[in-house]
Design a protein around this motif. Structure first.
Motif, mmCIF file in Angstrom:
data_model
loop_
_atom_site.group_PDB
_atom_site.id
_atom_site.type_symbol
_atom_site.label_atom_id
_atom_site.label_comp_id
_atom_site.label_asym_id
_atom_site.label_seq_id
_atom_site.Cartn_x
_atom_site.Cartn_y
_atom_site.Cartn_z
ATOM 1 N N TYR A 24 -7.427 5.614 5.229
ATOM 2 C CA TYR A 24 -7.531 4.499 4.295
ATOM 3 C C TYR A 24 -7.777 4.968 2.876
ATOM 4 O O TYR A 24 -7.298 4.356 1.918
ATOM 5 C CB TYR A 24 -8.639 3.544 4.735
ATOM 6 N N PHE A 25 -8.491 6.062 2.759
ATOM 7 C CA PHE A 25 -8.728 6.558 1.410
ATOM 8 C C PHE A 25 -7.464 7.118 0.778
ATOM 9 O O PHE A 25 -7.411 7.330 -0.432
ATOM 10 C CB PHE A 25 -9.843 7.617 1.420
ATOM 11 N N MET B 132 0.832 -1.195 0.000
ATOM 12 C CA MET B 132 0.000 0.000 0.000
ATOM 13 C C MET B 132 0.867 1.245 0.000
ATOM 14 O O MET B 132 0.579 2.227 -0.688
ATOM 15 C CB MET B 132 -0.917 0.000 1.206
ATOM 16 N N ARG C 271 -9.992 -9.048 -3.254
ATOM 17 C CA ARG C 271 -11.303 -8.815 -3.846
ATOM 18 C C ARG C 271 -12.373 -9.751 -3.284
ATOM 19 O O ARG C 271 -13.501 -9.335 -2.985
ATOM 20 C CB ARG C 271 -11.247 -8.954 -5.369
ATOM 21 N N ARG D 176 -8.317 -0.141 -7.334
ATOM 22 C CA ARG D 176 -8.500 -1.367 -8.113
ATOM 23 C C ARG D 176 -9.860 -2.008 -7.831
ATOM 24 O O ARG D 176 -10.439 -2.648 -8.707
ATOM 25 C CB ARG D 176 -7.382 -2.353 -7.794
ATOM 26 N N LEU D 177 -10.341 -1.850 -6.612
ATOM 27 C CA LEU D 177 -11.586 -2.531 -6.261
ATOM 28 C C LEU D 177 -12.797 -1.886 -6.924
ATOM 29 O O LEU D 177 -13.684 -2.581 -7.430
ATOM 30 C CB LEU D 177 -11.779 -2.552 -4.735
ATOM 31 N N VAL D 178 -12.847 -0.548 -6.940
ATOM 32 C CA VAL D 178 -14.039 0.120 -7.486
ATOM 33 C C VAL D 178 -13.826 0.621 -8.902
ATOM 34 O O VAL D 178 -14.760 1.117 -9.539
ATOM 35 C CB VAL D 178 -14.465 1.306 -6.593
ATOM 36 N N PRO E 292 -4.152 2.419 -3.596
ATOM 37 C CA PRO E 292 -3.891 1.422 -4.641
ATOM 38 C C PRO E 292 -4.894 0.277 -4.618
ATOM 39 O O PRO E 292 -5.252 -0.273 -5.667
ATOM 40 C CB PRO E 292 -2.487 0.911 -4.311
ATOM 41 N N ILE E 293 -5.364 -0.058 -3.418
ATOM 42 C CA ILE E 293 -6.321 -1.150 -3.316
ATOM 43 C C ILE E 293 -7.722 -0.661 -3.677
ATOM 44 O O ILE E 293 -8.427 -1.268 -4.495
ATOM 45 C CB ILE E 293 -6.296 -1.748 -1.888
ATOM 46 N N VAL E 294 -8.106 0.435 -3.081
ATOM 47 C CA VAL E 294 -9.450 0.961 -3.331
ATOM 48 C C VAL E 294 -9.657 1.228 -4.812
ATOM 49 O O VAL E 294 -10.695 0.876 -5.397
ATOM 50 C CB VAL E 294 -9.671 2.262 -2.520
ATOM 51 N N VAL F 252 -4.500 -7.837 -5.023
ATOM 52 C CA VAL F 252 -5.899 -7.430 -4.945
ATOM 53 C C VAL F 252 -6.797 -8.513 -5.540
ATOM 54 O O VAL F 252 -7.762 -8.970 -4.917
ATOM 55 C CB VAL F 252 -6.112 -6.091 -5.681
ATOM 56 N N ILE G 47 -4.003 6.004 2.055
ATOM 57 C CA ILE G 47 -2.991 4.952 2.068
ATOM 58 C C ILE G 47 -3.463 3.732 1.301
ATOM 59 O O ILE G 47 -2.694 3.073 0.623
ATOM 60 C CB ILE G 47 -2.646 4.584 3.528
ATOM 61 N N GLY G 48 -4.734 3.436 1.422
ATOM 62 C CA GLY G 48 -5.260 2.260 0.732
ATOM 63 C C GLY G 48 -5.624 2.530 -0.715
ATOM 64 O O GLY G 48 -6.213 1.676 -1.381
ATOM 65 N N PHE H 252 -15.306 0.617 2.856
ATOM 66 C CA PHE H 252 -13.949 1.144 3.076
ATOM 67 C C PHE H 252 -13.813 1.723 4.477
ATOM 68 O O PHE H 252 -12.750 1.638 5.094
ATOM 69 C CB PHE H 252 -13.616 2.186 2.013
#
Lengths: 225, 225, 225, 225
Positions: free
Chosen positions: B164-165, A112, A128, B174-176, B170-172, A123, B167-168, A156
Motif C-alpha cells: 500500500y505504501f 492508484m 479523505r 495527498r492525505l498526509v 498517490p492517495i497516501v 481523494v 501502490i497507494g 495505512f
DNA sequence: AATGAATGAGCCTTCATTCAT
DNA sequence: GATGAATGAAGGCTCATTCAT
C-alpha cells in the motif's frame, strides 16, 4: 427537454463508469460508451465536451453513489473497538460485496496504478472523509502518547490490508487457489483484520522491538460488538 | 550477429518496460518504445512478433531483473524475527528504493488493476517463491497450532501493508502531505510494519476477541537484528 | 444531409471501381480510392466498414450501371438471326466500346482469374439474365432436336469468342500487331462472330463429322438486318 | 556449391509459380514463397534480385514446363481436320487436365487480366509458336481465297472457345451447375469445339449473311481421325 | 555462397472530434 | 436540443529489401 437530457446524461455516466472500469481510460472507446447508453455517438462531446471531462464526471458521480452506503452513526459512548470493527467491516463490504457494482472500486484501483487529474478530486471528496473517521477511531484506540505519524502509519496499515484483498485479488486467488479464496468472505476477513490490527494498535514499544503485550492486557478482554 | 541482436532485444525490453509501466499497455505506443530503444519501428514485430507478446516478454524480463536482488541466505539458526525483518525490509526496498527502476513495480500494480494473460506468469515465476518464503518464516513465528488459512491471511496482511505504501502512494501522499510522505523511507516503514505485524502474529485468541498478550510475552523481549 | 452522404458514397463507388479494375483488389489502396473520390481517408471505413465490403458493393454497383444499357426489346415476330446479331453486337459494345468506362469489364476479368466472394453475386445478378436471353435465342436458332447441353456449349462458344477479344486483348494485340488490332472494331467483330457461329448453329451432324449444311440451307439465304 | 544453388533456385521457381498463380503478384509474399521452398528469406533477393524479376523468371520457367507436352509431329499427308482436332484436343488438355499443375494456366489468366512486363515474353516464347501452328492448319482448312485477317479472326474464335472453358470456369460452373460442369471433360469439349468450328471454317459467304452450306458439303462427309 | 538482423515505407483501420442541419 | 456525416491524426502491423558477416 430537460428531463430527457438529464436522463441521457445519467445513462452516459453509468455506462462510462462500467466501461472505464472494465477497459481503462485509454482502451475505453466513446463508441462503446454511447452504445451501451443507447445514445448518439456525438452525445459525449455534446454533454461533456470531452472524453477526459467525461471521465472526471464519472469519478465524481461514483463518489455520490458511494455515499449511499454511509458509515454508521454510532451513538455516544460506543466502544472504540466496536467502531473499529464496524469501520473495517464497512470498508470490506464496499470493496468486496459482490452485490455492489464492481466498477466503482475498480476505478479507484486504476487511479492508484496511474493517477490522473481525477485522482485529487477522488481523494478530497471521497477518501479523505473516511480516512479522518478512521483516525478519530484510532485516537481512541491507541495509547494517548502515540505520535501523529505513528497513527497515520497505523491507519495505512489497516487500509492496506483491506485493499489488498480487493486489489490484489488476481494474485491472492492464484496463490491460495480458487477454492480457498472463495471462503474469504467479508465476515472472515473482518475478523482477521480486526484481530490482526488490534494486537498492534495497543503496543507501544520502541522501534526494533516487538509488541508490548502488557499494555493491551486490559483491553484485550473487552468484548467487541 | 547474435550479440547485436541480443543487444537490440534487450534494449527493446528495457524501453518497453518503462513505457508500459508509465503509460499502460494500451496507451503505450510501439513508436515510443522503439524510439527510446533507438531501434527501428519494425524491430518489435521482428523480435517479438506482436505488441502483446512483447508485453509478456517484458513481464518475464522484469522477473529476471528482480532475481538480481535475491533474498538473503540466512545461516542456520538465524532468529525468525531477524528473518522477518529482513523480509519486510527487502520487499520495501524493492518497492520503494528510488535508485531502483520504478517500472518494475508499477507494472505489477497495473497487472493487479487489470490482470492480463501475463498475470499468471508473473505470479508463478516471480511472486509465488517470495510468498512461500514468507510462509516459511511465519511457520516459525506463529504459534504451532495456527491453521494454514490463518497463516495465509497473515501473510496477505503483511504484504498488503508493504504494497500500500507503494501502490497507494498517490492517495497516501495527498492525505498526509508531501512533506510527511518524504519521511516515509524504507527504514521507518520497515520498523513500523515489523512492529505492527509482530504484535499480531503472536496472538492466538479466538475470533471476536483481541490479542492474547500472554503467549507473546516471552518472545517480545527478544532483540531483533 | 442524406443527399450529400449518397453523393460521397456514389463517388467512392465510382472511384473504387476504377482503381480495383486497374490495380486489382490487393494492389488497390484505400488512399488512392479516397483521393480520386475527393473524400477523406476514413470515408471508406465510415460508409462501407471495410475495404473488402467496399469491393463487394462495387461489384453490385457495376451491375446496376450495366443495366443502363439494356438489351433491345424486339417486337414480336423479329427474326431469330436479327436477335442473335443484336445480341452479339450488344455484348461486344459493352466489352469493347472505348467510350464506355473500361473498369466494369476489367473487373469481371479479374473475378474470372481469381474468383472472390463477390463472384457469385456477379453471376446471379448480372450474368445469368444475359445468359438466359442468349439461350432463348438459341432455342429458336438451333434445330429443334438439339439437346440442352449442346445448346449450353454453343452459348459458351459464342460468349467465349466475344470475351476473348476483350480479355485476351494483350495477347491478340501482340500477335497481330497494333495496326491490325486497331481495325478490330465492333462492327467487324460482330460480322465475324455472327458468321462464324451461325454456320455452326444450324448443323446437326453427329460427333466426329462436320456441319450438315442441308438443314440450314433455307435459312442461309435469309438476309439479316 | 553450384548443385545446391541450382536446387534452391529451382525450388524457389516452383514455389513462386504456385504462390503467384494462387494469390496474384501483389498478394503473394516473398515470405510465403521462401517458406514453401524451404529457403532463406533473403534467397529471393539473392538469386533473382527482385520480386518482380523472380516473377518474370517464373513465367519463363512455366514456358519450359509447358514445352514438355509438345504438339504432335504429324507425318506428311496427315488430313488437316485430323491436325485440327489434335490441336484443339491438345490445347484443352493443357488447359483442363486436372493431372497437370494448375498454376501454369492460372498464371496466364492473370497476365490477361492484368498484363505485366512478363506478358510480352509469355507471348513470344510460349504463345506465338502455337498460334502460328494453328494458322498453318487453318490455311489448309479454309478456302484458298480467305484473307489473312479472316484467318486471324477465325483463329481467335477457336482459341477463345477453348480458353473460356478454363478461364470462365467460375462463371460457367455457376451457370450450368456443378453436376453438368463435371461432364465437360476434354473429350466432350473437343468434340463440341471441333464440330462448332469446322462448320464455320468452310463457309465463305460475304459479311452480313449466314454460312453458305454448299461449299462445305463435300468436306462434311470426310471422316476425321 | 548464404543468412540472420535490421530497415523504412506504406497500408488498413480506429478513434475522438467537429460541423451542418 | 440532438444527430448523422465527415475529418484528420495516429497506431499497429506487414512487406520487400539491404547489410554485415
Amino acid at each position: 427537454m430537460a428531463a430527457q437530457a438529464d436522463d441521457t446524461r445519467h445513462r452516459l455516466l453509468e455506462a462510462a463508469g462500467e466501461v472505464f472500469a472494465e477497459k481503462g481510460f485509454q482502451a475505453a472507446t466513446v463508441r462503446d460508451i454511447c452504445g451501451r447508453a443507447g445514445a448518439n455517438l456525438a452525445a459525449v462531446n455534446y454533454h461533456f465536451g470531452d472524453k477526459e471531462r467525461l471521465y472526471v464526471e464519472v469519478v465524481k458521480h461514483a463518489h455520490h453513489c458511494g455515499e449511499e452506503i454511509a458509515y454508521p452513526q454510532w451513538p455516544p459512548g460506543t466502544r472504540p473497538r466496536k467502531k473499529f470493527r464496524d469501520y473495517v467491516s464497512h470498508m470490506l463490504i464496499r470493496l468486496l460485496d459482490p452485490r455492489r457494482p464492481a466498477w466503482h472500486t475498480q476505478l479507484m484501483a486504476r487511479e492508484m496504478a496511474q493517477p490522473s487529474a481525477a485522482c485529487a478530486a477522488l481523494v478530497e471528496s471521497y477518501i479523505r472523509s473516511g480516512h479522518e473517521l478512521l483516525e478519530e477511531i484510532l485516537v481512541e484506540l491507541m495509547p494517548p502518547e502515540t505520535s501523529a505519524i505513528a497513527r497515520h502509519l497505523a491507519a495505512f496499515s489497516i487500509v492496506g490490508q483491506c485493499l489488498y484483498f480487493r486489489i490484489g485479488r488476481p494474485i491472492v486467488e492464484r496463490l491460495v487457489g480458487e477454492d480457498e479464496f472463495r471462503t474469504y468472505d467479508v465476515a472472515r476477513l473482518t475478523d482477521h483484520i480486526v484481530r490482526f490490527s488490534l494486537a498492534a494498535l495497543g503496543s507501544r514499544q520502541p522501534a526494533g522491538e516487538a509488541s508490548q503485550p502488557a499494555s493491551t492486557a486490559g483491553r484485550s478482554r473487552e468484548v467487541i460488538r
